[in-house]
Design a protein around this motif. Structure first.
Motif, PDB file in Angstrom:
ATOM      1  N   UNK A 159       0.850  -1.187   0.000  1.00 50.10           N
ATOM      2  CA  UNK A 159       0.000   0.000   0.000  1.00 50.10           C
ATOM      3  C   UNK A 159       0.884   1.235   0.000  1.00 50.10           C
ATOM      4  N   UNK A 160       0.522   2.211  -0.816  1.00 52.36           N
ATOM      5  CA  UNK A 160       1.260   3.468  -0.888  1.00 52.36           C
ATOM      6  C   UNK A 160       0.421   4.556  -0.232  1.00 52.36           C
ATOM      7  N   UNK A 161       0.770   4.938   1.007  1.00 54.54           N
ATOM      8  CA  UNK A 161      -0.038   5.942   1.701  1.00 54.54           C
ATOM      9  C   UNK A 161       0.146   7.329   1.100  1.00 54.54           C
ATOM     10  N   UNK A 162      -0.857   8.162   1.316  1.00 50.36           N
ATOM     11  CA  UNK A 162      -0.746   9.559   0.899  1.00 50.36           C
ATOM     12  C   UNK A 162       0.237  10.278   1.812  1.00 50.36           C
ATOM     13  N   UNK A 163       0.630  11.485   1.418  1.00 52.71           N
ATOM     14  CA  UNK A 163       1.682  12.221   2.125  1.00 52.71           C
ATOM     15  C   UNK A 163       1.375  12.403   3.607  1.00 52.71           C
ATOM     16  N   UNK A 164       0.111  12.649   3.929  1.00 52.96           N
ATOM     17  CA  UNK A 164      -0.250  12.877   5.333  1.00 52.96           C
ATOM     18  C   UNK A 164      -0.454  11.568   6.094  1.00 52.96           C
ATOM     19  N   UNK A 165      -0.430  10.425   5.380  1.00 49.67           N
ATOM     20  CA  UNK A 165      -0.541   9.138   6.036  1.00 49.67           C
ATOM     21  C   UNK A 165      -1.941   8.732   6.429  1.00 49.67           C
ATOM     22  N   UNK A 166      -2.940   9.473   5.982  1.00 51.00           N
ATOM     23  CA  UNK A 166      -4.325   9.162   6.373  1.00 51.00           C
ATOM     24  C   UNK A 166      -5.146   8.559   5.236  1.00 51.00           C
ATOM     25  N   UNK A 167      -4.527   8.364   4.079  1.00 53.28           N
ATOM     26  CA  UNK A 167      -5.218   7.764   2.943  1.00 53.28           C
ATOM     27  C   UNK A 167      -4.232   6.927   2.150  1.00 53.28           C
ATOM     28  N   UNK A 168      -4.647   6.489   0.957  1.00 50.70           N
ATOM     29  CA  UNK A 168      -3.774   5.677   0.122  1.00 50.70           C
ATOM     30  C   UNK A 168      -3.996   6.009  -1.339  1.00 50.70           C
ATOM     31  N   UNK A 169      -2.998   5.698  -2.161  1.00 50.24           N
ATOM     32  CA  UNK A 169      -3.136   5.874  -3.590  1.00 50.24           C
ATOM     33  C   UNK A 169      -3.936   4.702  -4.158  1.00 50.24           C
ATOM     34  N   UNK A 170      -4.162   4.708  -5.466  1.00 56.66           N
ATOM     35  CA  UNK A 170      -4.903   3.627  -6.120  1.00 56.66           C
ATOM     36  C   UNK A 170      -3.994   2.559  -6.721  1.00 56.66           C
ATOM     37  N   UNK A 218      -5.002   3.139   9.158  1.00 57.56           N
ATOM     38  CA  UNK A 218      -4.956   3.615  10.545  1.00 57.56           C
ATOM     39  C   UNK A 218      -3.885   2.875  11.344  1.00 57.56           C
ATOM     40  N   UNK A 219      -3.796   1.552  11.153  1.00 56.84           N
ATOM     41  CA  UNK A 219      -2.799   0.772  11.872  1.00 56.84           C
ATOM     42  C   UNK A 219      -1.380   1.130  11.423  1.00 56.84           C
ATOM     43  N   UNK A 220      -1.209   1.350  10.127  1.00 56.29           N
ATOM     44  CA  UNK A 220       0.107   1.742   9.612  1.00 56.29           C
ATOM     45  C   UNK A 220       0.506   3.119  10.131  1.00 56.29           C
ATOM     46  N   UNK A 221      -0.454   4.027  10.224  1.00 55.95           N
ATOM     47  CA  UNK A 221      -0.180   5.368  10.768  1.00 55.95           C
ATOM     48  C   UNK A 221       0.247   5.261  12.232  1.00 55.95           C
ATOM     49  N   UNK A 222      -0.429   4.406  12.998  1.00 50.85           N
ATOM     50  CA  UNK A 222      -0.056   4.209  14.398  1.00 50.85           C
ATOM     51  C   UNK A 222       1.347   3.615  14.507  1.00 50.85           C
TER      52      UNK A 222
END
Length: 207
Positions: free
Chosen positions: A104-115, A163-167
């Motif tokens: 998974x490639x998270x977005x810059x802020x870490x709260x979303x992901x790319x496609x 969320x888990x990856x951000x944590x």
């Protein structure tokens, strides 16, 4: 209903989960692999919320899919599942392994992901997988290395993994540990009909 249907497609097949919650001896798989072949690792250090693991080099059958997380993983899973069910040059059926791993490639802020997502099935070291018929499937070789791993239960959806990856990322930064922030791996070990003792992980590669 749609999410439940997709969950049926995403996870390895196995029996009910063991109540065991500790690692087996080095010559056996961890309890959460449920007697399926899994990547081998040694536990380097255990923190309160994550582990440091040293993984052996491994090989995976991999396919890339673009789209929203659940749809993309569903497509990728079924593509790989057809491969292990005999849709390969040898017409050979291949046993299921664990985990189903999704990059998974998270977005810059870490709260979303790319496609953009890569979905992979683990290849046991002693096996010689047949060539896929589907050109979108290829072998991925991953060198030995250190991973930071956060484990959690329940049914993992796309937002749950983020969320888990951000944590995990926050905890690694708090400990002063360097890691590759460009992507993480969401690893699922359980079929949808296992309601209890479910085990999911998110992995960051140590930098």
């Amino acid at each position: 209903m749609r999410n439940l249907f997709i969950l049926v497609l995403l996870a390895p097949f196995g029996g009910l989960a063991s109540e065991q919650n500790e690692l087996q001896p080095d010559d056996e798989s961890p309890w959460f692999c449920h007697n399926l072949d899994c990547p081998k690792y040694s536990l380097v250090k255990k923190y309160e919320t994550f582990e440091v693991r040293s993984y052996e080099a491994s090989h995976w059958m991999t396919t890339e899919v673009e789209g929203k997380y659940m749809n993309a993983v569903s497509k990728g899973f079924m593509r790989l599942f057809r491969y292990i069910q005999g849709d390969n040059e040898a017409g050979q059926k291949i046993p299921m392994t664990a985990p189903v791993a999704v990059v998974v490639y998270p977005t810059a802020e870490g709260t979303g992901m790319t496609n953009n997502h890569s979905i992979s099935f683990f290849v046991p070291p002693a096996s010689d997988p047949p060539k896929p018929k589907d050109a979108r499937i290829h072998t991925l070789s991953v060198p030995a290395g250190t991973l930071y791993v956060r484990s959690f239960g329940g049914f993992a959806m796309g937002t749950t993994n983020v969320d888990q990856a951000k944590a995990l990322a926050d905890d690694l930064k708090a400990e002063g540990l360097s890691f590759d922030e460009k992507s993480f791996v969401a690893a699922g070990y359980d079929p949808p009909f296992r309601p209890f003792n479910r085990h999911n992980e998110v992995w960051y590669h140590a930098a």
